[in-house]
Motif scaffolding. Structure first.
Motif, PDB file in Angstrom:
ATOM      1  N   ALA A  64       0.733  -1.221  -0.058  1.00 13.55           N
ATOM      2  CA  ALA A  64      -0.025   0.085   0.000  1.00 13.55           C
ATOM      3  C   ALA A  64       0.942   1.228   0.072  1.00 13.55           C
ATOM      4  CB  ALA A  64      -0.786   0.231   1.444  1.00 13.55           C
ATOM      5  N   SER A  65       2.073   1.042   0.562  1.00 15.43           N
ATOM      6  CA  SER A  65       2.760   2.275   0.583  1.00 15.43           C
ATOM      7  C   SER A  65       4.026   2.308  -0.415  1.00 15.43           C
ATOM      8  CB  SER A  65       3.401   2.516   1.956  1.00 15.43           C
ATOM      9  OG  SER A  65       4.257   1.640   2.490  1.00 15.43           O
ATOM     10  N   SER A  66       3.943   1.206  -1.157  1.00 14.05           N
ATOM     11  CA  SER A  66       5.113   1.093  -1.898  1.00 14.05           C
ATOM     12  C   SER A  66       5.436   1.932  -3.084  1.00 14.05           C
ATOM     13  CB  SER A  66       5.105  -0.238  -2.712  1.00 14.05           C
ATOM     14  OG  SER A  66       3.866  -0.198  -3.531  1.00 14.05           O
ATOM     15  N   PHE A  67       4.310   2.964  -3.131  1.00 10.33           N
ATOM     16  CA  PHE A  67       4.434   4.146  -4.380  1.00 10.33           C
ATOM     17  C   PHE A  67       5.483   5.247  -3.899  1.00 10.33           C
ATOM     18  CE2 PHE A  67       1.019   5.406  -1.400  1.00 10.33           C
ATOM     19  CZ  PHE A  67       1.574   6.756  -1.199  1.00 10.33           C
ATOM     20  N   PHE A  68       5.560   5.175  -2.505  1.00  4.69           N
ATOM     21  CA  PHE A  68       6.148   6.576  -1.599  1.00  4.69           C
ATOM     22  C   PHE A  68       7.610   6.742  -2.104  1.00  4.69           C
ATOM     23  CE2 PHE A  68       8.821   7.751   1.918  1.00  4.69           C
ATOM     24  CZ  PHE A  68       8.574   9.076   1.693  1.00  4.69           C
ATOM     25  N   ILE A  69       8.377   5.702  -2.098  1.00  7.40           N
ATOM     26  CA  ILE A  69       9.820   6.222  -2.506  1.00  7.40           C
ATOM     27  C   ILE A  69       9.811   6.414  -3.746  1.00  7.40           C
ATOM     28  CG2 ILE A  69      11.963   4.965  -2.509  1.00  7.40           C
ATOM     29  CD1 ILE A  69      11.666   3.830   0.265  1.00  7.40           C
ATOM     30  N   PRO A  70       9.345   5.513  -4.666  1.00  9.09           N
ATOM     31  CA  PRO A  70       9.693   5.657  -6.257  1.00  9.09           C
ATOM     32  C   PRO A  70       8.912   7.245  -6.578  1.00  9.09           C
ATOM     33  CG  PRO A  70       8.785   3.780  -5.972  1.00  9.09           C
ATOM     34  CD  PRO A  70       8.781   4.172  -4.716  1.00  9.09           C
ATOM     35  N   GLU A  71       8.016   7.472  -6.116  1.00 12.35           N
ATOM     36  CA  GLU A  71       7.532   8.736  -6.385  1.00 12.35           C
ATOM     37  C   GLU A  71       8.244   9.880  -5.796  1.00 12.35           C
ATOM     38  OE1 GLU A  71       3.304  11.413  -5.305  1.00 12.35           O
ATOM     39  OE2 GLU A  71       2.998   9.377  -5.783  1.00 12.35           O
TER      40      GLU A  71
ATOM     41  N   ALA B 223      19.593   5.607  -6.997  1.00 13.13           N
ATOM     42  CA  ALA B 223      20.077   4.811  -8.174  1.00 13.13           C
ATOM     43  C   ALA B 223      19.573   3.283  -7.950  1.00 13.13           C
ATOM     44  CB  ALA B 223      21.615   4.910  -8.204  1.00 13.13           C
ATOM     45  N   HIS B 224      19.133   3.010  -6.757  1.00 11.14           N
ATOM     46  CA  HIS B 224      18.703   1.521  -6.477  1.00 11.14           C
ATOM     47  C   HIS B 224      17.262   1.245  -6.187  1.00 11.14           C
ATOM     48  CE1 HIS B 224      23.217   1.034  -6.245  1.00 11.14           C
ATOM     49  NE2 HIS B 224      23.106   2.056  -5.346  1.00 11.14           N
ATOM     50  N   THR B 225      16.545   2.415  -6.565  1.00 10.94           N
ATOM     51  CA  THR B 225      14.894   2.238  -6.390  1.00 10.94           C
ATOM     52  C   THR B 225      14.566   2.038  -7.643  1.00 10.94           C
ATOM     53  OG1 THR B 225      15.461   3.839  -4.373  1.00 10.94           O
ATOM     54  CG2 THR B 225      13.115   3.332  -5.073  1.00 10.94           C
ATOM     55  N   LEU B 226      13.410   1.337  -7.542  1.00 13.75           N
ATOM     56  CA  LEU B 226      12.538   0.848  -8.746  1.00 13.75           C
ATOM     57  C   LEU B 226      11.579   1.831  -9.184  1.00 13.75           C
ATOM     58  CD1 LEU B 226      12.690  -3.079  -8.043  1.00 13.75           C
ATOM     59  CD2 LEU B 226      14.409  -1.600  -9.424  1.00 13.75           C
ATOM     60  N   SER B 227      10.775   1.451 -10.234  1.00  7.41           N
ATOM     61  CA  SER B 227       9.570   2.185 -10.563  1.00  7.41           C
ATOM     62  C   SER B 227       8.305   2.180  -9.542  1.00  7.41           C
ATOM     63  CB  SER B 227       8.977   1.866 -11.671  1.00  7.41           C
ATOM     64  OG  SER B 227       8.410   0.665 -11.864  1.00  7.41           O
ATOM     65  N   ALA B 228       7.469   2.810  -9.246  1.00  6.63           N
ATOM     66  CA  ALA B 228       6.286   2.489  -8.340  1.00  6.63           C
ATOM     67  C   ALA B 228       5.979   1.246  -8.420  1.00  6.63           C
ATOM     68  CB  ALA B 228       5.307   3.618  -8.248  1.00  6.63           C
ATOM     69  N   GLU B 229       5.302   0.764  -9.748  1.00  5.70           N
ATOM     70  CA  GLU B 229       4.826  -0.438 -10.018  1.00  5.70           C
ATOM     71  C   GLU B 229       5.675  -1.834  -9.534  1.00  5.70           C
ATOM     72  OE1 GLU B 229       1.879  -2.889 -10.904  1.00  5.70           O
ATOM     73  OE2 GLU B 229       1.706  -0.738 -10.878  1.00  5.70           O
TER      74      GLU B 229
ATOM     75  N   LYS C  99       5.887  -2.095  -6.031  1.00  5.13           N
ATOM     76  CA  LYS C  99       4.473  -2.723  -5.571  1.00  5.13           C
ATOM     77  C   LYS C  99       4.532  -4.112  -5.438  1.00  5.13           C
ATOM     78  CE  LYS C  99      -0.342  -2.068  -5.501  1.00  5.13           C
ATOM     79  NZ  LYS C  99      -1.421  -1.214  -6.116  1.00  5.13           N
ATOM     80  N   ILE C 100       4.956  -4.486  -6.678  1.00  2.00           N
ATOM     81  CA  ILE C 100       5.173  -6.037  -7.124  1.00  2.00           C
ATOM     82  C   ILE C 100       5.959  -6.626  -6.022  1.00  2.00           C
ATOM     83  CG2 ILE C 100       5.968  -7.995  -8.546  1.00  2.00           C
ATOM     84  CD1 ILE C 100       4.909  -5.820 -10.780  1.00  2.00           C
ATOM     85  N   LEU C 101       7.227  -6.082  -5.850  1.00  2.00           N
ATOM     86  CA  LEU C 101       8.305  -6.864  -4.923  1.00  2.00           C
ATOM     87  C   LEU C 101       7.745  -6.796  -3.516  1.00  2.00           C
ATOM     88  CD1 LEU C 101      11.884  -5.259  -5.561  1.00  2.00           C
ATOM     89  CD2 LEU C 101      10.930  -7.738  -5.636  1.00  2.00           C
ATOM     90  N   ALA C 102       6.955  -5.733  -2.991  1.00  2.00           N
ATOM     91  CA  ALA C 102       6.245  -5.652  -1.655  1.00  2.00           C
ATOM     92  C   ALA C 102       5.451  -6.433  -1.566  1.00  2.00           C
ATOM     93  CB  ALA C 102       5.687  -4.156  -1.534  1.00  2.00           C
ATOM     94  N   SER C 103       4.489  -7.009  -2.438  1.00  2.00           N
ATOM     95  CA  SER C 103       3.547  -7.928  -2.488  1.00  2.00           C
ATOM     96  C   SER C 103       3.674  -9.147  -2.337  1.00  2.00           C
ATOM     97  CB  SER C 103       2.334  -7.875  -3.509  1.00  2.00           C
ATOM     98  OG  SER C 103       3.186  -8.048  -4.830  1.00  2.00           O
ATOM     99  N   VAL C 104       5.069  -9.767  -2.740  1.00  2.00           N
ATOM    100  CA  VAL C 104       5.525 -11.108  -2.732  1.00  2.00           C
ATOM    101  C   VAL C 104       6.646 -11.030  -1.492  1.00  2.00           C
ATOM    102  CG1 VAL C 104       4.930 -11.548  -5.113  1.00  2.00           C
ATOM    103  CG2 VAL C 104       7.344 -10.617  -4.456  1.00  2.00           C
ATOM    104  N   GLU C 105       6.750  -9.933  -0.737  1.00  2.00           N
ATOM    105  CA  GLU C 105       7.805 -10.129   0.325  1.00  2.00           C
ATOM    106  C   GLU C 105       7.804 -11.433   1.232  1.00  2.00           C
ATOM    107  OE1 GLU C 105       7.839  -7.189   3.851  1.00  2.00           O
ATOM    108  OE2 GLU C 105       9.557  -6.110   2.461  1.00  2.00           O
TER     109      GLU C 105
END
Length: 599
Positions: free
Chosen positions: A109-116, A150-156, A159-165
């Motif tokens: 739910a908060s995975s958009f924060f850092i990429p944004e 440099a080591h952060t992915l896109s918001a999408e 979110k995918i990574l967070a959902s399978v953590e």
């Protein structure tokens, strides 16, 4: 045949020796109420997506995220502490599974924060902080995030990574459940001929027995049991390693090691310096092994002989209450304030003291921002257990100071600093015992105990850190490591570290499967750096007194409000150099010189 002695059930232990878990949640019903509150709040995070360019919306998101994170931490801490009380308790295991699964949804739910945040034009976040007084409290937190752009992915992708953590870290959960609830060790005979159920908790007692046959039996029973499941355990461990490696590649790090160190601004060279410095001083460990072989009058020295003291001294029975007083005495150099916090912890029942059936083995200190510190122990009435009380209280009081000095986002100290406070307590505790012991034989016994502890930390744990480095690098180059491969790597390291005097039984090669820390990638080296820093702190505290204590307490109160290397350097310890390690080895050599002279 003697009477079979059983490990007590939890309800057979007096409540005064159990942690005050009810202060966190009265029962599972009240936990469930908060869990429902959490579920109602998490969807609120999504409304901030796309709005972080406003200082007001950014502040509102951060405050909401802190509110949810604190509640998640509280729920998770209760579930995991209760689960560790009795790993066979289905109700508590269900709570653990429930909160673990939902934590992935919170992350999603908060995975958009850092990429944004990182997608904002350069300088935007700094300008938002400058324009909002309330955002200034988050400045260090936000700038640490920006440093990882440099080591952060896109918001999408995030979110995918967070959902399978929770799936990615299944290897750790499988290992924890297997070793805590499913693995069963055989019975062995103690020195009185009684049949005893071997457990994770009492193994450390048997391996120190004066009776060599008992040591050998315990060693072979313990590691032999793990060896039966080596293929399963190898699969679990390499799965965890691959998760670390894949995560590092996805985030565009040069290696898994860099991906573990760089977020805390720790140069890879610090890790390599630990391995290199200790490797350059293995002659000290070889001297130690040779001396132990001579003093114990052994034709051959085996790994199960290493924990036997070179000086005979009757093991004193130290009940918990007496052990607490002895620990307090050793920590007096830390000052009255520190001792009062320690006593508060005992009075408020921070500690779950004794082993019980199904209880998680070992010892740890864990808590959350909205709880007291909690300490799990398996106290067995020996000197080592008293040292463990001092050690775990070091963790707990570090968290206590940090929590009371820092806002939520800065209270958790980084892993690199995690063992510093606990080991400083150990150093002060042991130095005090040695200093005040009048009996020459007992004094030598205590020096031997300190040597054994330093051997285990400086040398053995560096060996484990080197094992992690070798295995991760091997998998990174495309190799598939089987159980036999892991055994070979571990055996070769033992040969190098312990030298030609040590006879390595086949059992030693499976020891990698008994190390839970391997599931916390590249954690082990921090015991070594932590010990070296702690020796430096304890030396300063004894020699300089109050001024050093005050500098040390500033470190304890810092949490993660700065990078760990910087916080240690400000307090007087520079871990970017080899000096703290070399000083610790010099202390080991001094103690070894004394033992060689007297024995």
């Amino acid at each position: 045949m003697g009477e079979i002695m059983k490990v007590r059930k939890r309800n057979e232990i007096d409540n005064k020796y159990k942690w005050n878990i009810e202060k966190l949640y009265e029962d599972t019903k009240t936990w469930e109420i908060d869990f429902e509150v959490l579920k109602s709040k998490v969807p609120e995070l999504q409304k901030f997506s796309g709005k972080l360019g406003s200082s007001e919306e950014l502040l509102n998101f951060l405050e909401k995220d802190v509110e949810i994170s604190r509640l998640l931490d509280k729920l998770g801490r209760y579930a995991f502490l209760r689960g560790d009380e009795d790993t066979a308790n289905a109700e508590f295991q269900a709570l653990k599974n429930k909160i673990s699964a939902y934590s992935a949804e919170v992350s999603s739910a908060s995975s958009f924060f850092i990429p944004e945040l990182l997608a904002l034009p350069d300088g935007t976040v700094e300008k938002l902080i400058e324009d909002s007084e309330k955002l200034k409290i988050y400045e260090v937190y936000l700038k640490k995030i920006l440093s990882q752009k440099a080591h952060t992915l896109s918001a999408e992708q995030e979110k995918i990574l967070a959902s399978v953590e929770d799936c990615l870290y299944a290897g750790e959960e499988i290992y924890d459940m297997f070793t805590s609830a499913d693995i069963v060790f055989p019975k062995i005979k103690d020195e009185s001929g009684n049949e005893i159920e071997l457990t994770e908790g009492n193994y450390s007692t048997f391996i120190k027995s004066k009776d060599r046959q008992i040591r050998k039996d315990a060693y072979e029973a313990y590691y032999g049991t793990y060896n039966k499941f080596k293929n399963t355990l190898a699969t679990s461990l390499t799965a965890s390693m691959r998760t670390c490696i894949v995560n590092g590649k996805i985030r565009r790090y040069d290696s898994a090691l860099e991906s573990s160190l760089k977020p805390n601004n720790i140069p890879v060279e610090v890790y390599e310096n630990v391995v290199d410095t200790i490797n350059n001083n293995l002659s000290s460990l070889h001297r130690y092994v040779k001396l132990k072989k001579r003093v114990l009058d052994l034709d051959e020295i085996h790994m199960y002989d290493l924990n036997v003291p070179m000086v005979e001294s009757e093991e004193e029975y130290m009940n918990y209450e007496d052990g607490v007083e002895i620990a307090l005495e050793g920590l007096k150099p830390l000052g009255e304030e520190y001792l009062k916090i320690f006593q508060e912890g005992i009075r408020e029942r921070w500690i779950d003291v004794y082993e019980n059936k199904g209880k998680c083995g070992g010892a740890y200190s864990r808590g959350c921002y909205d709880s007291m510190p909690y300490i799990l122990m398996n106290y067995n009435n020996q000197l080592n257990d008293v040292s463990t009380v001092a050690h775990e209280m070091g963790h707990a009081i570090h968290a206590y100071y940090s929590k009371n000095a820092q806002p939520y986002m800065y209270w958790k100290y980084d892993w690199f600093c995690a063992e510093v406070a606990s080991t400083t307590n150990e150093c002060l505790f042991m130095d005090n015992l040695i200093k005040n012991e009048k009996d020459k034989k007992k004094k030598l016994y205590l020096i031997n105990q300190q040597l054994d502890s330093m051997m285990g930390t400086l040398f053995s744990r560096t060996m484990l850190a080197e094992f992690e480095k070798i295995t991760h690098e091997s998998i990174e180059t495309g190799n598939h490591l089987s159980a036999d491969d892991l055994c070979k790597i571990f055996s070769d390291l033992n040969i190098k570290y312990y030298g030609t005097d040590m006879v390595l039984d086949q059992c030693v090669e499976i020891k990698w499967s008994t190390i839970p820390h391997f599931y916390f990638d590249f954690y082990m080296y921090q015991y070594v750096t932590g010990f070296a820093a702690a020796r430096s702190f304890s030396k300063m505290i004894i020699e300089e007194g109050e001024s050093a204590v005050e500098r040390y307490k500033v470190f304890l109160k810092s949490g993660c409000s700065d990078y760990p290397i910087n916080m240690l350097k400000k307090a007087g310890v520079d871990m970017t150099t080899s000096k703290p390690l070399e000083d610790a080895i010099r202390k080991f050599d001094e103690l070894l010189d004394l033992m060689e002279k007297e024995l």
